[in-house]
Design a protein around this motif. Structure first.
Motif, PDB file in Angstrom:
ATOM      1  N   GLU A 117      25.331   4.014 -22.643  1.00  0.00           N
ATOM      2  CA  GLU A 117      25.189   5.163 -23.545  1.00  0.00           C
ATOM      3  C   GLU A 117      24.013   6.054 -23.150  1.00  0.00           C
ATOM      4  OE1 GLU A 117      27.526   6.090 -25.632  1.00  0.00           O
ATOM      5  OE2 GLU A 117      28.621   4.276 -25.089  1.00  0.00           O
ATOM      6  N   ALA A 118      22.885   5.454 -22.819  1.00  0.00           N
ATOM      7  CA  ALA A 118      21.718   6.251 -22.414  1.00  0.00           C
ATOM      8  C   ALA A 118      21.995   7.012 -21.123  1.00  0.00           C
ATOM      9  CB  ALA A 118      20.500   5.353 -22.251  1.00  0.00           C
ATOM     10  N   ILE A 119      22.708   6.384 -20.208  1.00  0.00           N
ATOM     11  CA  ILE A 119      23.031   7.045 -18.945  1.00  0.00           C
ATOM     12  C   ILE A 119      24.039   8.170 -19.178  1.00  0.00           C
ATOM     13  CG2 ILE A 119      24.104   6.720 -16.678  1.00  0.00           C
ATOM     14  CD1 ILE A 119      22.891   3.866 -16.701  1.00  0.00           C
ATOM     15  N   LEU A 120      25.037   7.923 -20.013  1.00  0.00           N
ATOM     16  CA  LEU A 120      26.047   8.947 -20.288  1.00  0.00           C
ATOM     17  C   LEU A 120      25.447  10.186 -20.936  1.00  0.00           C
ATOM     18  CD1 LEU A 120      29.128   6.880 -21.516  1.00  0.00           C
ATOM     19  CD2 LEU A 120      28.806   8.000 -19.302  1.00  0.00           C
ATOM     20  N   ARG A 121      24.405  10.001 -21.733  1.00  0.00           N
ATOM     21  CA  ARG A 121      23.758  11.160 -22.388  1.00  0.00           C
ATOM     22  C   ARG A 121      23.121  12.105 -21.379  1.00  0.00           C
ATOM     23  NH1 ARG A 121      22.531   7.345 -26.511  1.00  0.00           N
ATOM     24  NH2 ARG A 121      20.534   6.856 -25.580  1.00  0.00           N
TER      25      ARG A 121
END
Length: 144
Positions: A97-101
């Motif tokens: 999730e942090a990377i996708l943001r």
């Protein structure tokens, strides 16, 4: 890949390992990818390079380039205990999730859906042949 321009090298590598972690999680019942599961994961990763949304083609091509070696390496590094192994895999998946943001919103949404579909397909790889013989069509709660 230009779409990954806002990611540092460890984040980029983590993103490329997500299909491996999803495959390992789908196979976590027996704490390893057996031959059928590994074959399905490799085959699906290769097929994804041609059948995915065109914006993901480069991503899956890069994942496909060394999937089996990366899967074997990660699997061997994970704890042998089923619960500890599952926890370690989920901790790695939480990083998604942090990377996708950091990615373009459209690309991130397409990738997220593609990875969900990937996990669903790999998790079905180890179904019993008898199950398919008795229930060749999907029946809610029994075969899905």
């Amino acid at each position: 890949m230009p779409v990954f321009k806002d990611l540092n090298q460890p984040e980029r590598e983590q993103l490329l390992r997500f299909p491996v972690y999803l495959s390992l999680l789908a196979a976590s019942k027996d704490c390893r990818l057996d031959g059928a599961e590994m074959h399905t994961a490799i085959k699906l990763t290769h097929i994804k390079t041609f059948s995915c949304d065109p914006v993901l083609a480069d991503y899956y091509a890069e994942v496909d380039s060394n999937f089996e070696a990366v899967a074997t390496k990660i699997s061997n590094q994970l704890p042998a205990d089923r619960d500890a192994r599952e926890f370690a895999i989920k901790r790695e998946l939480d990083k998604l999730e942090a990377i996708l943001r950091k990615l373009d919103k459209r690309y991130a949404a397409i990738l997220h859906e593609s990875l969900r579909s990937y996990k669903d397909h790999v998790s079905r790889a180890h179904r019993n042949v008898l199950e398919y013989f008795l229930f060749p069509l999907p029946i809610g709660g029994i075969t899905d």
